[in-house]
Design a protein around this motif. Structure first.
Motif, PDB file in Angstrom:
ATOM      1  N   TRP A 130       0.916  -1.235   0.044  1.00  0.00           N
ATOM      2  CA  TRP A 130       0.060  -0.043   0.121  1.00  0.00           C
ATOM      3  C   TRP A 130       0.846   1.301   0.020  1.00  0.00           C
ATOM      4  CZ3 TRP A 130      -4.885   1.970  -0.345  1.00  0.00           C
ATOM      5  CH2 TRP A 130      -4.876   3.384   0.094  1.00  0.00           C
ATOM      6  N   TRP A 131       1.853   1.312   0.883  1.00  0.00           N
ATOM      7  CA  TRP A 131       2.643   2.719   1.091  1.00  0.00           C
ATOM      8  C   TRP A 131       3.737   2.771   0.073  1.00  0.00           C
ATOM      9  CZ3 TRP A 131       1.334  -0.607   5.342  1.00  0.00           C
ATOM     10  CH2 TRP A 131       0.379  -0.099   6.040  1.00  0.00           C
ATOM     11  N   THR A 132       3.913   1.737  -0.878  1.00  0.00           N
ATOM     12  CA  THR A 132       4.595   1.939  -1.984  1.00  0.00           C
ATOM     13  C   THR A 132       3.934   2.629  -3.355  1.00  0.00           C
ATOM     14  OG1 THR A 132       4.414  -0.029  -3.005  1.00  0.00           O
ATOM     15  CG2 THR A 132       6.122   0.178  -1.298  1.00  0.00           C
ATOM     16  N   HIS A 135      -0.432   8.141  -3.179  1.00  0.00           N
ATOM     17  CA  HIS A 135      -2.167   8.545  -2.716  1.00  0.00           C
ATOM     18  C   HIS A 135      -2.191   9.909  -2.547  1.00  0.00           C
ATOM     19  CE1 HIS A 135      -1.474   4.156  -1.540  1.00  0.00           C
ATOM     20  NE2 HIS A 135      -2.527   3.922  -2.174  1.00  0.00           N
ATOM     21  N   ASN A 143      -3.121   8.594   5.002  1.00  0.00           N
ATOM     22  CA  ASN A 143      -2.499   7.252   4.027  1.00  0.00           C
ATOM     23  C   ASN A 143      -2.004   6.289   4.927  1.00  0.00           C
ATOM     24  OD1 ASN A 143      -1.389   6.050   1.725  1.00  0.00           O
ATOM     25  ND2 ASN A 143       0.581   6.929   2.516  1.00  0.00           N
ATOM     26  N   LEU A 144      -1.815   6.578   6.277  1.00  0.00           N
ATOM     27  CA  LEU A 144      -1.324   5.520   7.269  1.00  0.00           C
ATOM     28  C   LEU A 144      -2.558   4.810   7.677  1.00  0.00           C
ATOM     29  CD1 LEU A 144       0.785   4.259   9.213  1.00  0.00           C
ATOM     30  CD2 LEU A 144       0.428   6.164  10.774  1.00  0.00           C
ATOM     31  N   GLY A 147      -4.238   2.632   5.161  1.00  0.00           N
ATOM     32  CA  GLY A 147      -3.325   1.540   4.920  1.00  0.00           C
ATOM     33  C   GLY A 147      -3.436   0.412   5.877  1.00  0.00           C
ATOM     34  N   GLN A 151      -4.907  -3.562   5.509  1.00  0.00           N
ATOM     35  CA  GLN A 151      -3.833  -4.653   5.788  1.00  0.00           C
ATOM     36  C   GLN A 151      -4.490  -5.779   6.162  1.00  0.00           C
ATOM     37  OE1 GLN A 151      -0.569  -4.414   4.525  1.00  0.00           O
ATOM     38  NE2 GLN A 151      -1.507  -2.307   3.838  1.00  0.00           N
TER      39      GLN A 151
END
Length: 177
Positions: A130-132, A135, A143-144, A147, A151
């Motif tokens: 997700w974090w790659t 957004h 975003n955090l 994500g 997860q």
């Protein structure tokens, strides 16, 4: 509860599900919940991590219905995994018309569950990354949080697969050569 063969002759009773399978079935329902709650927050008009510019509230009824239906149907599908460790996964509940009270044929449960597990594993395989992905419409905190909420979906397919294998092993016909 004993199983009946196709000829109506009782066969060996089905062993109870192992504790790990019961836990995995319950976890399956829980891993879907965070993302569904996030989508419901969006439907209710909460930006839920989106930037002011990136948040587009749902104004059309059909958009709201779609997001709510996605959340509810996802949770209901996840809850079906419980049938692989509960009595209603072995005998159709009596309140269901026409087929209530009949024994569930193991492959009628195993095949859709296995196909579903495979599909879910493919669908959610990239969630750990997700974090790659960029957004831009989300705040850094959003975003955090989003994500983290998504997860658990990575586990949905593998958990369903594990419970499906357990169900299959408990219901397979023994003594075949």
């Amino acid at each position: 509860m004993s199983r009946m063969t196709l000829q109506g002759v009782p066969s060996a009773p089905v062993p109870p599900p192992p504790r790990w399978a019961v836990l995995a079935a319950h976890l399956t329902a829980l891993v879907v919940l965070p993302s569904g709650l996030w989508r419901i927050a969006l439907v209710l008009g909460h930006p839920a991590g989106y930037t002011e510019a990136g948040f587009e509230p749902f104004t059309a009824v059909d958009d709201k219905v779609w997001m709510l239906a996605l959340s509810v149907v996802s949770e209901l599908v996840a809850l079906l995994t419980l049938g692989l460790v509960r009595p209603w996964g072995e005998v159709v509940p009596h309140w269901i018309p026409l087929i209530g009270g009949r024994r569930v044929r193991p492959l009628a449960a195993v095949v859709p569950a296995a196909l579903g597990a495979a599909g879910l594993t493919l669908i959610w395989a990239t969630v750990p990354f997700w974090w790659t992905y960029p957004h831009e419409d989300l705040t850094a905190t959003g975003n955090l949080v989003v994500g983290v909420l998504y997860q658990p979906l990575f586990l949905w397919g593998p958990l369903t697969a594990a419970v499906t294998v357990s169900y299959y092993r408990r219901h397979r016909v023994r003594g075949r050569g």
